[in-house]
Design an enzyme around this catalytic site. Structure first.
Site, mmCIF file in Angstrom:
data_model
loop_
_atom_site.group_PDB
_atom_site.id
_atom_site.type_symbol
_atom_site.label_atom_id
_atom_site.label_comp_id
_atom_site.label_asym_id
_atom_site.label_seq_id
_atom_site.Cartn_x
_atom_site.Cartn_y
_atom_site.Cartn_z
ATOM 1 N N GLU A 114 0.521 -1.014 0.127
ATOM 2 C CA GLU A 114 -0.141 -0.186 -0.116
ATOM 3 C C GLU A 114 0.628 1.242 0.514
ATOM 4 O O GLU A 114 1.788 0.807 0.498
ATOM 5 C CB GLU A 114 -0.574 0.091 1.440
ATOM 6 C CG GLU A 114 -2.115 -0.699 1.086
ATOM 7 C CD GLU A 114 -2.546 -1.644 3.092
ATOM 8 O OE1 GLU A 114 -2.043 0.275 3.938
ATOM 9 O OE2 GLU A 114 -2.763 -2.362 2.999
ATOM 10 N N LYS A 116 2.408 4.448 1.757
ATOM 11 C CA LYS A 116 2.493 5.482 3.063
ATOM 12 C C LYS A 116 1.622 6.728 2.388
ATOM 13 O O LYS A 116 2.583 7.495 2.398
ATOM 14 C CB LYS A 116 3.445 4.856 3.490
ATOM 15 C CG LYS A 116 3.282 5.288 4.861
ATOM 16 C CD LYS A 116 4.914 5.129 5.496
ATOM 17 C CE LYS A 116 5.114 4.651 6.644
ATOM 18 N NZ LYS A 116 4.657 6.534 8.241
ATOM 19 N N ASP A 118 0.743 10.245 3.787
ATOM 20 C CA ASP A 118 1.418 11.382 4.858
ATOM 21 C C ASP A 118 0.344 12.312 5.551
ATOM 22 O O ASP A 118 0.001 13.020 4.770
ATOM 23 C CB ASP A 118 1.777 12.411 3.627
ATOM 24 C CG ASP A 118 3.559 12.568 5.256
ATOM 25 O OD1 ASP A 118 3.654 12.686 6.067
ATOM 26 O OD2 ASP A 118 4.274 13.520 4.656
ATOM 27 N N TYR A 226 -7.096 2.020 6.114
ATOM 28 C CA TYR A 226 -5.582 1.308 6.049
ATOM 29 C C TYR A 226 -5.860 -0.028 6.190
ATOM 30 O O TYR A 226 -5.436 -1.690 6.614
ATOM 31 C CB TYR A 226 -4.915 1.231 5.759
ATOM 32 C CG TYR A 226 -4.232 2.326 6.443
ATOM 33 C CD1 TYR A 226 -4.100 1.782 8.382
ATOM 34 C CD2 TYR A 226 -3.809 3.698 6.687
ATOM 35 C CE1 TYR A 226 -3.893 2.452 8.788
ATOM 36 C CE2 TYR A 226 -3.623 4.683 7.307
ATOM 37 C CZ TYR A 226 -3.754 3.791 8.897
ATOM 38 O OH TYR A 226 -2.527 4.637 9.505
ATOM 39 N N LYS A 313 10.686 3.163 2.845
ATOM 40 C CA LYS A 313 10.183 5.538 3.062
ATOM 41 C C LYS A 313 11.088 5.865 1.497
ATOM 42 O O LYS A 313 11.871 5.443 0.795
ATOM 43 C CB LYS A 313 11.033 6.319 3.677
ATOM 44 C CG LYS A 313 11.127 5.685 5.145
ATOM 45 C CD LYS A 313 9.859 6.402 5.157
ATOM 46 C CE LYS A 313 9.605 7.706 6.675
ATOM 47 N NZ LYS A 313 8.468 8.891 6.964
ATOM 48 N N CYS A 407 12.017 49.183 -4.983
ATOM 49 C CA CYS A 407 10.581 47.783 -5.826
ATOM 50 C C CYS A 407 10.522 47.129 -7.428
ATOM 51 O O CYS A 407 11.371 48.488 -7.644
ATOM 52 C CB CYS A 407 9.052 48.434 -5.974
ATOM 53 S SG CYS A 407 7.458 47.455 -6.137
ATOM 54 N N CYS A 410 7.672 49.418 -8.798
ATOM 55 C CA CYS A 410 7.535 50.940 -9.182
ATOM 56 C C CYS A 410 8.729 51.809 -8.256
ATOM 57 O O CYS A 410 8.583 52.931 -8.225
ATOM 58 C CB CYS A 410 6.444 51.066 -8.410
ATOM 59 S SG CYS A 410 6.502 51.030 -5.953
ATOM 60 N N CYS A 425 6.675 46.427 -0.704
ATOM 61 C CA CYS A 425 6.523 47.871 -1.308
ATOM 62 C C CYS A 425 5.572 49.054 -0.371
ATOM 63 O O CYS A 425 4.436 48.591 -0.514
ATOM 64 C CB CYS A 425 6.390 47.463 -3.285
ATOM 65 S SG CYS A 425 5.905 49.060 -3.414
ATOM 66 N N CYS A 431 1.597 51.381 -7.320
ATOM 67 C CA CYS A 431 2.682 49.886 -7.275
ATOM 68 C C CYS A 431 1.321 48.996 -8.091
ATOM 69 O O CYS A 431 0.898 48.208 -7.995
ATOM 70 C CB CYS A 431 3.240 49.200 -6.185
ATOM 71 S SG CYS A 431 4.261 47.846 -7.347
HETATM 72 S S1 IVH Z 1 -0.712 0.008 8.865
HETATM 73 C C1 IVH Z 1 1.121 -0.945 13.298
HETATM 74 N N1 IVH Z 1 -0.986 1.639 6.026
HETATM 75 O O1 IVH Z 1 2.552 5.126 8.574
HETATM 76 C C2 IVH Z 1 1.106 0.228 12.591
HETATM 77 N N2 IVH Z 1 -0.321 2.849 8.152
HETATM 78 O O2 IVH Z 1 4.477 4.193 11.293
HETATM 79 C C3 IVH Z 1 -0.198 -0.186 10.769
HETATM 80 N N3 IVH Z 1 0.573 5.170 7.254
HETATM 81 O O3 IVH Z 1 1.026 5.973 12.309
HETATM 82 C C4 IVH Z 1 0.482 0.920 10.264
HETATM 83 N N4 IVH Z 1 -0.269 5.006 5.787
HETATM 84 O O4 IVH Z 1 -1.071 6.763 10.294
HETATM 85 C C5 IVH Z 1 -0.830 1.686 7.986
HETATM 86 N N5 IVH Z 1 -1.474 2.512 4.115
HETATM 87 C C6 IVH Z 1 -0.793 2.564 5.419
HETATM 88 C C7 IVH Z 1 -0.450 3.113 5.323
HETATM 89 C C8 IVH Z 1 -0.047 3.722 7.288
HETATM 90 C C9 IVH Z 1 -0.214 5.611 6.812
HETATM 91 C C10 IVH Z 1 0.521 5.313 8.560
HETATM 92 C C11 IVH Z 1 -0.109 5.480 10.162
HETATM 93 C C12 IVH Z 1 1.585 4.707 10.925
HETATM 94 C C13 IVH Z 1 2.366 5.290 10.748
HETATM 95 C C14 IVH Z 1 3.194 3.862 10.799
#
Ligand code: IVH
Length: 670
Positions: A114, A116, A118, A226, A313, A407, A410, A425, A431
């Site tokens: 999946e 991740k 943010d 998720y 990451k 500026c 102007c 300015c 301006c």
């Molecule tokens: S599963 C046991 N799936 O990442 C933790 N986490 O450090 C299981 N996050 O705080 C988490 N996308 O907020 C999972 N597809 C995803 C995610 C996800 C973002 C974040 C989540 C968590 C941090 C894990």
């Protein structure tokens, strides 16, 4: 059927329809009715629920518009702890993870990959299909109860209306601010001269902690779910659970994929490493999970994280290129922003030739010089950032950069206010980009919403001397416009029709359109609701302004300064004359009683049962009157939490009774 029965039935019908259209719109991207028709349904439901509160359900879709206030976010213990994921950064580390799994459970298993997301992690508990409680991750064992705010997020079901669900279940997901919402919010902040939000994640977490849920509703947060956690074992694998969740109406990102071997996982990573920039939200990696729940249990947990999952990451995308030149942009408020012009370079799939440098401090901090080789990085923002300089490549004769003193538009000498990072300015009235910027601000959708005109037309009219300020727009005549090059009769008619239509735009939008520094659309709304018309607002002094909820000293001073300027007053007179709305339309408040007839109130602080606007409406609906400041004539000061001490003092000094929200409710009940 009795009236009661038919009301109940209608509430159910409306709820069902609204939920259906919401789901189609937000989850399936299908718009089946117009916004207007949708609002009509919602409005009818709000009205019915107000009149017959006994039929209002906690899962009613009217909660989406917010209104509930959370004074303090309660700390709640998680039913099941919220762990985190261990991170990996290379293929090597992933191979080690894969080996560990194979050693523990053998070779017969699958992964689910999946993205991740943010944002901010959330846990949501459902009981008998009804959303009961939503809690932030906090320290993993305890988090904050943000239920009221979470209910405003349209893609989170308030009720799961299915027979095949467990009595109790928990979903976990990520609350995020979509990039377009984030960029628009920052644009507005820039526009009114406020500091910008650092990134979409901070913006999402800040929004979740707002006390007024109707403000949260406006921020358009979103959520991807998720995980499903429940005790009946209704799914054998994580991917099955995701499909179930999707069927139940949850928002599941379609980007997940079942992978049989590590090579497929690597392919997935490679694909999203470059494609992620096309997504509508920020992502910072990939999550790899063992699919089968029994196998997950067999693998178990460390104190902090599951052994059956890992995060990979993404490396932040960075590229090196040469800084060719710096240009300076002047905005509507006169703020000057330096922009780096770069030798074009490919970064995260796009060709980058500009990067933001924020302000003079940033230039100094980086000690960046023309001809330097610099590193650019892409985050959630529209234009990339410069993160550093490759000093080994610095040309020998390079000179430290001198920030401009005048500026570029102007020629006025720039000023820098105490404690502010930006140069300004000061030539507000002469301006060109400031003047044009004010007109652009005025016509935008959230302001006067004038159709038939855009930045290019403004530029042309400005250069031709036809307009210098927003009021000039309403003096434009068909005769003047029809012969203009690149314009023509049709455009002239459209513009005049657009201007005519803008005359019915409500006062709060007109107030925002004026472009008073620090008065964004939310502040304009608060001021309009409080003062009702421009004359009362113009007469309000600093003290009165800061007594309005959420209006601080900086905004108050800016409003006072704005109306002190005769040119502004003159422009408002002209706009009034043109027929713009300078008073709030009386709300079609249902009259509830005359119990408060002849009584005057000032409200201050934060309340349990009402937003301030709702409390104000309640008073008016029962015949009472709201005053803007405390005087000896005032009958009651209703005190909520966090009321300013100066108000309390003043009321005590003048002997004005201070009552609580409960006292007020009693007054109505008697
Ligand atoms: S599963 C046991 N799936 O990442 C933790 N986490 O450090 C299981 N996050 O705080 C988490 N996308 O907020 C999972 N597809 C995803 C995610 C996800 C973002 C974040 C989540 C968590 C941090 C894990």
């Amino acid at each position: 059927m009795t009236t009661e029965e038919s009301v109940k039935k209608r509430i159910e019908e409306l709820t069902e329809q609204i939920n259906y259209y919401n789901h189609e719109y937000y989850i399936n991207d299908r718009s089946l009715i117009s916004d207007y028709e949708f609002d009509q349904l919602l409005y009818e439901l709000i009205q019915l629920e107000e009149k017959y509160p006994e039929y209002k359900k906690p899962e009613s879709p009217t909660q989406r518009v917010g209104g509930g206030i959370t004074k303090e976010f309660k700390t709640v213990e998680h039913k099941r702890p919220m762990l985190s994921l261990s991170n990996t950064y290379s293929e090597e580390e992933l191979k080690e993870f894969d080996m560990r799994i194979r050693k523990a459970i053998g070779d017969t298993f699958e992964y689910v990959c999946e993205l991740k997301f943010d944002g901010v992690a959330i846990s949501i508990i459902y009981e008998n299909g009804i959303l009961k409680q939503a809690v932030t991750r906090g320290d993993g064992t305890k988090g904050d109860d943000v239920t009221t705010n979470i209910k405003t997020i349209r893609t989170i079901p308030l009720r799961v209306n299915r027979k095949d669900i467990p009595d109790e279940f928990e979903v976990r997901g990520e609350i995020f601010m979509p990039l377009d919402v984030f960029n628009a919010l920052n644009k507005e902040k820039e526009d009114i001269g406020e500091p910008l939000l650092a990134n979409p994640r901070n913006a999402a977490s800040g929004t979740l902690k707002l006390q007024d849920s109707s403000q949260v509703a406006k921020r358009r947060l979103d959520c991807y779910i998720y995980s499903l956690l429940e005790d009946n074992g209704i799914a054998e694998t994580h991917s099955q659970a995701l499909s179930l969740l999707k069927d139940w109406g949850f928002n599941i990102s379609p980007t997940f994929r079942v992978c049989k071997v590590l090579d497929e996982v690597m392919e997935y990573i490679k694909h999203w490493d470059s494609e992620r920039w096309k997504l509508p939200l920020a992502t910072d990696g990939i999550v790899i999970k063992v699919n089968n729940f029994k196998q997950q249990e067999a693998l178990g947990y460390t104190a902090k994280s599951p052994k059956w999952a890992v995060a990979f990451k993404f490396k932040s995308e960075s590229a090196a290129t040469v800084l060719e030149d710096i240009s300076y942009q002047v905005g509507r408020t006169g703020a000057v922003t330096p922009v780096a012009n770069l030798k074009p370079v490919l970064l995260a799939g796009t060709r980058v030739k500009r990067a933001s440098l924020h302000n003079a401090n940033e230039i100094e901090r980086l000690d960046i010089r023309i001809g330097d080789t610099v590193f650019v990085e892409k985050g959630g923002e529209i234009i990339p950032k410069i993160t550093g300089v490759d000093l080994s490549k610095r040309p020998e004769n390079s000179q430290p950069l001198q920030y401009i003193k005048k500026c570029p538009e102007c020629g006025s000498t720039l000023i820098r206010k105490e404690g502010e990072a930006l140069h300004y300015c000061p030539n507000e009235k002469g301006c060109p980009p400031q003047l044009k910027g004010k007109i652009e601000h005025f016509i935008q959708r959230k302001a006067m919403a004038i159709e038939g005109i855009g930045p290019e037309t403004i530029e042309m009219f400005f250069n031709l001397g036809l307009i210098k300020n927003p009021a000039d727009l309403y003096d434009l005549k068909f005769e003047q416009l029809k012969g203009l090059e690149r314009f023509g009769e049709k455009s002239a008619q459209n513009l005049l029709a657009g201007l005519e239509k803008s005359k019915s735009v409500p006062f709060r939008q007109v107030l925002f359109a004026l472009g008073i520094r620090y008065v964004g659309s939310t502040v304009a709304e608060k001021l309009a609701a409080h003062y009702k018309n421009i004359d009362q607002l113009m007469n309000a002094d600093f003290e009165s302004l800061i007594s309005v909820h959420e209006i601080g000293e900086r905004i108050a001073q800016s409003v006072v300064d704005y109306f002190k300027d005769p040119d502004n007053v003159n422009m408002i007179e002209r706009l009034k004359h043109a027929g713009l709305q300078f008073a709030e339309q009386e709300t079609q408040n249902r009259k509830e009683s005359n119990k408060l007839e002849g009584k005057t109130f000032v409200i201050s602080g934060v309340f349990k049962n009402f937003s301030r606007e709702a409390l104000q409406q309640k008073i008016e609906a029962n015949g009472g009157k709201i005053l803007s400041s405390i005087s000896s004539k005032l009958n009651f000061l209703i005190a909520g939490d966090n009321m300013g001490p100066s108000k309390k003092e003043k009321a005590e000094k003048l002997g004005v009774p201070i009552i609580s929200e409960d006292d007020f409710m009693k007054m109505l009940a008697d």
